[in-house]
Design a protein around this motif. Sequence first.
Motif, mmCIF file in Angstrom:
data_model
loop_
_atom_site.group_PDB
_atom_site.id
_atom_site.type_symbol
_atom_site.label_atom_id
_atom_site.label_comp_id
_atom_site.label_asym_id
_atom_site.label_seq_id
_atom_site.Cartn_x
_atom_site.Cartn_y
_atom_site.Cartn_z
ATOM 1 N N PHE A 229 2.767 5.990 0.906
ATOM 2 C CA PHE A 229 2.077 4.876 0.252
ATOM 3 C C PHE A 229 1.264 4.042 1.235
ATOM 4 N N ASP A 230 1.830 3.810 2.426
ATOM 5 C CA ASP A 230 1.138 2.944 3.375
ATOM 6 C C ASP A 230 0.103 3.689 4.211
ATOM 7 N N GLU A 231 -0.021 5.009 4.024
ATOM 8 C CA GLU A 231 -0.995 5.809 4.771
ATOM 9 C C GLU A 231 -2.270 6.077 3.977
ATOM 10 N N LEU A 232 -2.230 5.820 2.678
ATOM 11 C CA LEU A 232 -3.349 6.189 1.805
ATOM 12 C C LEU A 232 -4.387 5.077 1.759
ATOM 13 N N THR A 233 -5.652 5.475 1.845
ATOM 14 C CA THR A 233 -6.739 4.490 1.934
ATOM 15 C C THR A 233 -7.870 4.745 0.928
ATOM 16 N N PHE A 234 -7.724 5.734 0.044
ATOM 17 C CA PHE A 234 -8.826 6.060 -0.859
ATOM 18 C C PHE A 234 -9.025 4.969 -1.919
ATOM 19 N N PRO A 235 -10.220 4.919 -2.528
ATOM 20 C CA PRO A 235 -10.495 3.892 -3.553
ATOM 21 C C PRO A 235 -9.689 4.128 -4.831
ATOM 22 N N THR A 236 -9.225 3.041 -5.412
ATOM 23 C CA THR A 236 -8.418 3.117 -6.631
ATOM 24 C C THR A 236 -8.870 2.058 -7.624
ATOM 25 N N MET A 237 -8.723 2.378 -8.891
ATOM 26 C CA MET A 237 -8.985 1.439 -9.972
ATOM 27 C C MET A 237 -7.720 1.330 -10.820
ATOM 28 N N MET B 128 2.997 -3.350 -8.159
ATOM 29 C CA MET B 128 2.887 -1.926 -7.838
ATOM 30 C C MET B 128 1.831 -1.682 -6.770
ATOM 31 N N MET B 129 0.712 -2.377 -6.870
ATOM 32 C CA MET B 129 -0.356 -2.219 -5.890
ATOM 33 C C MET B 129 0.101 -2.615 -4.484
ATOM 34 N N SER B 130 1.026 -3.561 -4.399
ATOM 35 C CA SER B 130 1.481 -4.047 -3.096
ATOM 36 C C SER B 130 2.241 -2.989 -2.308
ATOM 37 N N VAL B 131 2.700 -1.951 -2.984
ATOM 38 C CA VAL B 131 3.425 -0.867 -2.308
ATOM 39 C C VAL B 131 2.459 -0.034 -1.457
ATOM 40 N N SER B 132 1.174 -0.077 -1.791
ATOM 41 C CA SER B 132 0.138 0.671 -1.056
ATOM 42 C C SER B 132 -0.839 -0.332 -0.436
ATOM 43 N N PRO B 133 -0.467 -0.968 0.659
ATOM 44 C CA PRO B 133 -1.253 -2.091 1.196
ATOM 45 C C PRO B 133 -2.621 -1.706 1.745
ATOM 46 N N ASN B 134 -2.851 -0.421 2.003
ATOM 47 C CA ASN B 134 -4.103 -0.013 2.642
ATOM 48 C C ASN B 134 -5.096 0.677 1.710
ATOM 49 N N ILE B 135 -4.740 0.814 0.445
ATOM 50 C CA ILE B 135 -5.685 1.413 -0.492
ATOM 51 C C ILE B 135 -6.798 0.421 -0.812
ATOM 52 N N GLN B 136 -7.952 0.964 -1.193
ATOM 53 C CA GLN B 136 -9.057 0.145 -1.675
ATOM 54 C C GLN B 136 -8.863 -0.027 -3.178
ATOM 55 N N GLY C 5 0.664 7.334 -12.186
ATOM 56 C CA GLY C 5 -0.071 6.616 -11.158
ATOM 57 C C GLY C 5 0.817 5.747 -10.291
ATOM 58 N N GLN C 6 2.121 5.855 -10.499
ATOM 59 C CA GLN C 6 3.079 5.069 -9.715
ATOM 60 C C GLN C 6 3.695 5.886 -8.586
ATOM 61 N N LEU C 7 3.684 7.200 -8.731
ATOM 62 C CA LEU C 7 4.421 8.076 -7.820
ATOM 63 C C LEU C 7 3.537 8.754 -6.783
ATOM 64 N N PHE C 8 2.220 8.483 -6.808
ATOM 65 C CA PHE C 8 1.265 9.242 -6.006
ATOM 66 C C PHE C 8 1.574 9.226 -4.518
ATOM 67 N N GLY C 9 2.164 8.133 -4.021
ATOM 68 C CA GLY C 9 2.451 8.016 -2.594
ATOM 69 C C GLY C 9 3.645 8.820 -2.131
ATOM 70 N N LEU C 10 4.298 9.520 -3.059
ATOM 71 C CA LEU C 10 5.378 10.430 -2.678
ATOM 72 C C LEU C 10 4.846 11.835 -2.404
#
Length: 288
Positions: free
Chosen positions: A213-221, A239-247, A117-122
């Motif tokens: 990472f910064d393009e993804l916006t889907f909901p995450t838990m 880790m969450m801060s790497v994806s600033p636009n996710i929910q 769950g750390q590499l998804f933005g690649l």
Amino acid sequence: MSKVNCKEVTIICEDGYKLAGSIFSPSGQIKGAVLIGPATGIKRQFYKPFAEFLAENDFAVLSYDNRGIGGSLHGDIKKHSASLQCWGLLDQPAAIAELMAQFPNTSYHLVGHSAGGQLFGLAHNAKALTSMFNFASSSGRLLNMKIRDQFKSHFFMNLFIPISNSVFGHTKSHWLGMGEPLPKAVAKQWQTWCNGGGYVKTAFGKTIDKHYFDELTFPTMWVNAVDDFIANDKNVQDMMSVSPNIQAKTLTLDPKDHGLKEIGHMKFFSRKASVLWDIPLEWLNSHA
């Protein structure tokens, strides 16, 4: 509950590398399709009970071994070129593509464990995901750990890994009960990323030129446990801060609240902790 059908598949990556995968599917109509992203050095068989549970509840599931691990290790591990970033750049997108090919016209979800769950933005096709549920996925930053935990982490990352790589040509992480032996570059990159901040972020503009990472916006838990010194609250936030636009939503579990002795970094997916599995099931049902 649905009857579960199981089969083995071969996942072909963009560079031609072949990954071992396992499909779990209900016999009837599916609610959605789930990819299980494995933790560093953990084989797909570890997730079988959890995958079967999801399939029994009408979700199709694909689990897989990253290159250099388990059924996806081809040849001598000492000569293997696998790295953490190629797990994200090549392996996970191939697994997402396989999931979509096996189960077209449905919703797609990632259940990530630690690195999974750390590499998804690649992954170039991560935008195809409807949602993500992570357990113990964090930056793993050593400086955010308590002092007593930093000592053992520094020993593994900054002493054991370089010595093992130098002496054996790979990291014998199994000697310390940390999954499968790791290809040299995987362990070296793991060491580098955990000594920095933001995990994979430390490689941006260096070995990683393109990411999503910064393009993804889907909901995450993002779920962690109070007895996990690696994925503590600070490191989850890092880790969450790497994806600033996710929910993003977060949940921290206390084993005592669920009648468990421990959860830690690994036990969430153990059959003994199956009392916890309704948490991801509820998430998947609400986003299918």
